[in-house]
Write an enzyme that holds these catalytic residues in place. Structure first.
Site, PDB file in Angstrom:
ATOM      1  N   HIS A   1      39.225 -21.474 -10.955  1.00 22.90           N
ATOM      2  CA  HIS A   1      40.125 -22.545 -11.394  1.00 22.90           C
ATOM      3  C   HIS A   1      39.473 -23.894 -11.184  1.00 22.90           C
ATOM      4  O   HIS A   1      38.689 -24.089 -10.264  1.00 22.90           O
ATOM      5  CB  HIS A   1      41.478 -22.482 -10.688  1.00 22.90           C
ATOM      6  CG  HIS A   1      41.412 -22.477  -9.192  1.00 22.90           C
ATOM      7  ND1 HIS A   1      40.973 -21.387  -8.457  1.00 22.90           N
ATOM      8  CD2 HIS A   1      41.748 -23.419  -8.292  1.00 22.90           C
ATOM      9  CE1 HIS A   1      41.048 -21.674  -7.168  1.00 22.90           C
ATOM     10  NE2 HIS A   1      41.496 -22.909  -7.033  1.00 22.90           N
TER      11      HIS A   1
ATOM     12  N   ASP B   1      49.479 -27.892 -10.287  1.00 26.51           N
ATOM     13  CA  ASP B   1      49.268 -27.304  -8.967  1.00 26.51           C
ATOM     14  C   ASP B   1      50.523 -27.560  -8.150  1.00 26.51           C
ATOM     15  O   ASP B   1      51.018 -28.689  -8.104  1.00 26.51           O
ATOM     16  CB  ASP B   1      48.047 -27.950  -8.305  1.00 26.51           C
ATOM     17  CG  ASP B   1      47.644 -27.275  -7.007  1.00 26.51           C
ATOM     18  OD1 ASP B   1      48.503 -27.159  -6.103  1.00 26.51           O
ATOM     19  OD2 ASP B   1      46.482 -26.874  -6.878  1.00 26.51           O
TER      20      ASP B   1
END
Length: 142
Positions: A100, A30
């Site tokens: 996700h 991320d």
């Protein structure tokens, strides 16, 4: 979906730091790094959220979570635990509408990440919990 940032990452149109990829999923760091090693695991098939998974896709995606989580934990001896978070819908803090799963390594209680669960024990009775449970159970589809 051409305007989906995660579909663009899958297609290689946007760079990412991939840590795992196969025909069904992609796992990459991320960009926000809530904690060091914060990883997103996404299905390669575009679906918005958990409500759109079928059993096969769920099996494909969720079966890979433990091995990716173990690899993250093994990458740094300072990792003491991990939060696995899946936000579904805007009200649940979902900001990218391609499903996700966040794997957020935890180093200690001062690593800058927090979650809060409100204790509503006093607002519930055994009877109200039974009613809530029964209502949910009767909606489960085979």
């Amino acid at each position: 979906m051409t305007d989906c940032i995660f579909c663009k990452i899958i297609a290689g149109e946007i760079p990412s730091t991939t840590i795992y990829e196969d025909e069904k999923v992609k796992a990459f760091l991320d960009i926000s790094q809530a904690t060091k090693g914060h990883t997103l695991v996404i299905p390669k098939k575009h679906i918005a959220n958990i409500f759109e998974y079928d059993e096969k896709l769920a099996a494909d995606v969720f079966a890979r979570i433990p091995k990716i989580a173990r690899a993250i934990k093994a990458s740094d001896p300072k990792i003491q635990g991990m939060n696995i978070v899946n936000n579904n819908g805007e009200v649940a803090y979902q900001t990218v509408f391609h499903s996700h799963i966040h794997l957020i390594p935890r180093y200690n209680n001062e690593d800058g990440f927090s979650m809060t669960f409100q204790d509503n024990t006093e607002k519930n009775t055994p009877e109200s919990l039974q009613e809530i449970g029964a209502n949910i159970s009767e909606k489960i589809e085979d």
